[in-house]
Design a protein around this motif. Structure first.
Motif, PDB file in Angstrom:
ATOM      1  N   GLU A  13       0.548  -1.052   0.103  1.00 37.12           N
ATOM      2  CA  GLU A  13      -0.122  -0.187   0.134  1.00 37.12           C
ATOM      3  C   GLU A  13       0.796   1.216  -0.251  1.00 37.12           C
ATOM      4  N   ASP A  14       0.569   2.260  -0.390  1.00 39.57           N
ATOM      5  CA  ASP A  14       1.132   3.142  -0.811  1.00 39.57           C
ATOM      6  C   ASP A  14       0.919   4.029   1.071  1.00 39.57           C
ATOM      7  N   ALA A  15       1.580   4.298   1.059  1.00 39.32           N
ATOM      8  CA  ALA A  15       1.773   4.930   3.076  1.00 39.32           C
ATOM      9  C   ALA A  15       0.642   6.661   3.100  1.00 39.32           C
ATOM     10  N   ALA A  16      -0.167   6.522   3.894  1.00 42.40           N
ATOM     11  CA  ALA A  16      -1.249   7.264   3.686  1.00 42.40           C
ATOM     12  C   ALA A  16      -0.639   8.882   4.556  1.00 42.40           C
ATOM     13  N   GLU A  17      -1.143   9.713   3.814  1.00 52.45           N
ATOM     14  CA  GLU A  17      -0.701  11.378   4.989  1.00 52.45           C
ATOM     15  C   GLU A  17      -1.659  11.240   6.382  1.00 52.45           C
ATOM     16  N   ILE A  18      -1.125  11.558   7.098  1.00 47.48           N
ATOM     17  CA  ILE A  18      -1.159  11.147   8.622  1.00 47.48           C
ATOM     18  C   ILE A  18      -1.084  13.432   9.115  1.00 47.48           C
ATOM     19  N   GLU A  19      -2.271  13.501  10.335  1.00 44.46           N
ATOM     20  CA  GLU A  19      -2.737  14.533  10.362  1.00 44.46           C
ATOM     21  C   GLU A  19      -2.332  13.929  11.956  1.00 44.46           C
ATOM     22  N   LYS A  20      -1.500  15.738  12.311  1.00 46.98           N
ATOM     23  CA  LYS A  20      -0.873  15.638  14.370  1.00 46.98           C
ATOM     24  C   LYS A  20      -0.925  16.994  14.414  1.00 46.98           C
ATOM     25  N   GLU A  21      -1.481  17.586  15.543  1.00 47.08           N
ATOM     26  CA  GLU A  21      -0.843  18.631  15.926  1.00 47.08           C
ATOM     27  C   GLU A  21       0.148  18.677  17.146  1.00 47.08           C
ATOM     28  N   ILE A  22       0.860  19.914  16.289  1.00 53.20           N
ATOM     29  CA  ILE A  22       2.323  20.207  16.995  1.00 53.20           C
ATOM     30  C   ILE A  22       1.892  21.346  17.368  1.00 53.20           C
ATOM     31  N   THR A  23       3.173  21.777  19.014  1.00 54.35           N
ATOM     32  CA  THR A  23       3.184  23.248  19.393  1.00 54.35           C
ATOM     33  C   THR A  23       4.113  23.671  18.607  1.00 54.35           C
ATOM     34  N   ILE A  24       4.318  24.791  17.918  1.00 55.34           N
ATOM     35  CA  ILE A  24       5.466  25.492  16.970  1.00 55.34           C
ATOM     36  C   ILE A  24       5.035  26.958  17.827  1.00 55.34           C
ATOM     37  N   GLY A  25       6.045  27.584  17.524  1.00 55.44           N
ATOM     38  CA  GLY A  25       5.522  29.033  18.157  1.00 55.44           C
ATOM     39  C   GLY A  25       5.747  29.284  19.664  1.00 55.44           C
ATOM     40  N   GLY A  26       4.561  28.675  20.371  1.00 59.54           N
ATOM     41  CA  GLY A  26       3.872  29.028  20.768  1.00 59.54           C
ATOM     42  C   GLY A  26       2.161  28.602  20.994  1.00 59.54           C
ATOM     43  N   LYS A  27       2.150  28.615  19.355  1.00 62.50           N
ATOM     44  CA  LYS A  27       0.482  28.012  18.478  1.00 62.50           C
ATOM     45  C   LYS A  27       0.717  26.508  18.555  1.00 62.50           C
ATOM     46  N   THR A  28      -0.521  25.889  18.951  1.00 59.33           N
ATOM     47  CA  THR A  28      -0.556  24.495  18.101  1.00 59.33           C
ATOM     48  C   THR A  28      -1.351  24.461  16.524  1.00 59.33           C
ATOM     49  N   LYS A  29      -0.462  24.092  16.347  1.00 66.03           N
ATOM     50  CA  LYS A  29      -1.242  24.289  14.503  1.00 66.03           C
ATOM     51  C   LYS A  29      -0.971  22.502  13.849  1.00 66.03           C
ATOM     52  N   LYS A  30      -2.306  22.505  13.424  1.00 64.80           N
ATOM     53  CA  LYS A  30      -2.530  20.868  12.630  1.00 64.80           C
ATOM     54  C   LYS A  30      -1.395  21.025  11.676  1.00 64.80           C
ATOM     55  N   MET A  31      -0.664  19.905  11.005  1.00 62.73           N
ATOM     56  CA  MET A  31      -0.447  20.009  10.164  1.00 62.73           C
ATOM     57  C   MET A  31       0.154  17.841   9.515  1.00 62.73           C
ATOM     58  N   LYS A  32       1.198  17.515   8.533  1.00 62.01           N
ATOM     59  CA  LYS A  32       0.149  16.584   7.815  1.00 62.01           C
ATOM     60  C   LYS A  32       1.725  16.698   7.050  1.00 62.01           C
ATOM     61  N   PHE A  33       1.907  14.579   7.296  1.00 62.85           N
ATOM     62  CA  PHE A  33       3.351  13.884   7.329  1.00 62.85           C
ATOM     63  C   PHE A  33       3.318  13.335   6.655  1.00 62.85           C
ATOM     64  N   ARG A  34       4.001  12.883   5.841  1.00 59.88           N
ATOM     65  CA  ARG A  34       4.137  11.666   4.584  1.00 59.88           C
ATOM     66  C   ARG A  34       5.246  10.445   4.770  1.00 59.88           C
ATOM     67  N   PRO A  35       5.565   9.392   5.605  1.00 58.37           N
ATOM     68  CA  PRO A  35       6.589   8.996   4.966  1.00 58.37           C
ATOM     69  C   PRO A  35       7.432   8.488   4.222  1.00 58.37           C
ATOM     70  N   ILE A  36       8.513   8.664   4.635  1.00 56.87           N
ATOM     71  CA  ILE A  36       9.379   8.310   3.242  1.00 56.87           C
ATOM     72  C   ILE A  36      10.000   6.973   2.743  1.00 56.87           C
ATOM     73  N   SER A  37      10.252   6.877   1.466  1.00 56.66           N
ATOM     74  CA  SER A  37      10.599   5.188   0.842  1.00 56.66           C
ATOM     75  C   SER A  37      12.101   5.574   1.520  1.00 56.66           C
ATOM     76  N   ALA A  38      11.978   4.506   1.615  1.00 62.07           N
ATOM     77  CA  ALA A  38      13.507   4.084   2.048  1.00 62.07           C
ATOM     78  C   ALA A  38      14.045   4.023   0.778  1.00 62.07           C
ATOM     79  N   ASP A  39      14.040   4.373  -0.976  1.00 59.40           N
ATOM     80  CA  ASP A  39      15.007   4.724  -1.588  1.00 59.40           C
ATOM     81  C   ASP A  39      15.707   6.422  -1.104  1.00 59.40           C
ATOM     82  N   MET A  40      14.272   7.531  -0.587  1.00 56.46           N
ATOM     83  CA  MET A  40      14.459   8.732  -0.109  1.00 56.46           C
ATOM     84  C   MET A  40      15.767   8.969   0.744  1.00 56.46           C
ATOM     85  N   GLY A  41      15.272   7.146   1.394  1.00 50.43           N
ATOM     86  CA  GLY A  41      16.109   7.383   3.078  1.00 50.43           C
ATOM     87  C   GLY A  41      16.918   7.328   2.263  1.00 50.43           C
ATOM     88  N   ASP A  42      17.573   6.490   1.694  1.00 46.79           N
ATOM     89  CA  ASP A  42      18.620   6.255   1.146  1.00 46.79           C
ATOM     90  C   ASP A  42      19.458   7.380   1.096  1.00 46.79           C
TER      91      ASP A  42
END
Length: 137
Positions: A13-42
């Motif tokens: 399966e293709d990696a799904a986008e993951i949404e998380k709340e994270i505090t940046i600059g003193g404010k909580t913001k919704k951010m989205k992430f997608r894992p990288i492939s092993a090739d990209m990691g290399d």
């Protein structure tokens, strides 16, 4: 039924986008992430290698700070740190420079939280001690 059925391309399966709340600059913001492939990691690891010499021997090391920054840039999809308009709003050019500018407005713990989330999403959530214990068992 083939003994390789679980390993055919269609079963991955293709990696799904993951949404998380994270505090940046003193404010909580919704951010989205997608894992990288092993090739990209290399690719990132190659880009982050440092070569030094010790008694005539080449020593290869990974620049951990550069690796973590690259991992953040490649994994974070919202905000897109590669977006020229966002970079312009911060008065910088390039994703690396944008991340540096953002770091300047963040608490150290906030940046560490961002690194931890990105690491976890990419499967680096186990510490080296945990991995060593698993290898022993």
């Amino acid at each position: 039924m083939s003994q390789f059925e679980d390993f055919l391309m269609d079963s991955f399966e293709d990696a799904a986008e993951i949404e998380k709340e994270i505090t940046i600059g003193g404010k909580t913001k919704k951010m989205k992430f997608r894992p990288i492939s092993a090739d990209m990691g290399d690719e990132i690891r190659k880009k982050c290698k440092k070569v030094s010499f010790l008694k005539g021997q080449k020593i290869f090391e990974t620049d951990e700070d550069k690796f973590k920054a690259s991992l953040i840039i490649e994994t974070t999809t919202h905000p897109d740190l590669k977006n020229a308009e966002l970079q312009k709003a911060w008065g910088v050019i390039g994703a690396e420079q944008l991340l540096i500018a953002m770091k300047g407005k963040m608490k150290d713990g906030e940046y560490s939280e961002w690194i931890n989330i990105v690491s976890s999403i990419n499967g680096y959530d186990k510490g080296i001690q945990e991995l060593m214990e698993e290898a022993k068992n």
